[in-house]
Design an enzyme around this catalytic site. Structure first.
Site: not given
Length: 294
Positions: A33, A131, A151
């Site tokens: 994003n 992801d 993450d």
């Protein structure tokens, strides 16, 4: 273009095109994003990684120009690329990548819950971000299982890999930079600040107080949630929490303050790109990623 979930066919060499005199090269693309990250994989090694802001309203031509520009930073171009592996959480850009691969006649492996070669034991596997699945694949292959991938991206995600390599869920928290932007946007007097750890938790001015609350607060959030997730993941197969490896990745994982996080076993900013190389090797028969694999 190769259909989703199917291994790409070998692309025939164009008539009159001379044989390659350099090793085959894979272009790994992680579309998030906030950032698009690209990696060049040659001879089973991640040779270069580049990052750019995600242009969410761009056309396919603009995305192609962006990727080509990142390639040229490492003296490469689309002409050097034999195949593409992509994980994307931005549907519009996913479509552009598919269009680019088709026009350039490059095989494409697009990460989805149906193609990443691990079991997905969640209520709705199709809703898990590409992801996150690629990170789970990479964590299991490189660092072993059970494992948790933390993450640090637009959101901070905790993704859990069971001992048998299956993805079993995780947690999502607002990202650290997202929190800072919200503070600056939603308050009248709080400024935008540099993201770094202050000398002490008790700030003596507005900036140091915000840095303490943001950085130290996020360290505490990460350590506390990670400890709880470790216990729950260990309980799934009767192992010990200390058996669960924790890998930190994402754009902020390379920040100096990230090294002070409690409970982290490894910091690997390029984990997703490595996971895409592993995915391509296992699904499409590409070169096995050598870096970091036993």
């Amino acid at each position: 273009m190769v259909p989703h979930g199917a291994a790409p066919r070998n692309r025939p060499r164009a008539a009159g095109r001379p044989p390659r005199i350099i090793p085959a090269m894979l272009l790994a693309i992680d579309v998030g994003n906030s950032n698009i990250t690209t990696g060049l994989v040659r001879n089973g090694v991640l040779a270069a990684a580049r990052r750019a802001a995600t242009p969410t309203r761009s056309t396919a031509d603009e995305i192609e120009l962006l990727i080509d520009g990142l390639l040229r930073l490492d003296d490469a171009s689309f002409a050097d690329i034999d195949a593409i592996a992509c994980a994307s959480v931005v549907p519009a850009i996913t479509a552009h990548i598919e269009s680019i691969a088709a026009r350039r006649e490059r095989s494409l492996v697009l990460a989805t819950s149906g193609i990443v070669p691990i079991a997905v034991r969640t209520e709705r596997p199709g809703e898990v971000g590409a992801d996150r699945l690629v990170n789970a694949l990479a964590a299991g292959r490189i660092y072993g299982t059970p494992a948790v991938v933390v993450d640090f991206g637009t959101a901070t995600t905790f993704d859990c890999v069971a001992r048998d390599g299956a993805y079993v869920g995780g947690a999502i928290a607002p990202g650290l930079e997202l929190g800072l932007e919200a503070l600056a946007a939603k308050t009248a007097k709080l400024p935008r600040i540099e993201l770094r750890a202050p000398d002490r938790a008790i700030g003596r001015d507005t900036v140091s107080a915000m840095q303490a609350g943001t950085v130290f607060g996020y360290q505490a959030l990460t350590a506390g949630l990670l400890a709880r997730i470790r216990r729950e993941l260990a309980d799934l197969d009767g192992s010990r929490p200390t058996d669960v490896r924790a890998i930190l990745t994402g754009g902020l994982s390379a920040a100096p303050w990230a090294r002070d996080l409690e409970g982290i076993d490894a910091i690997d900013p390029d984990l997703t790109l490595k996971g895409l190389a592993i995915l391509h090797a296992e699904v499409a028969g590409g070169e096995r990623l050598e870096l970091g694999l036993p």
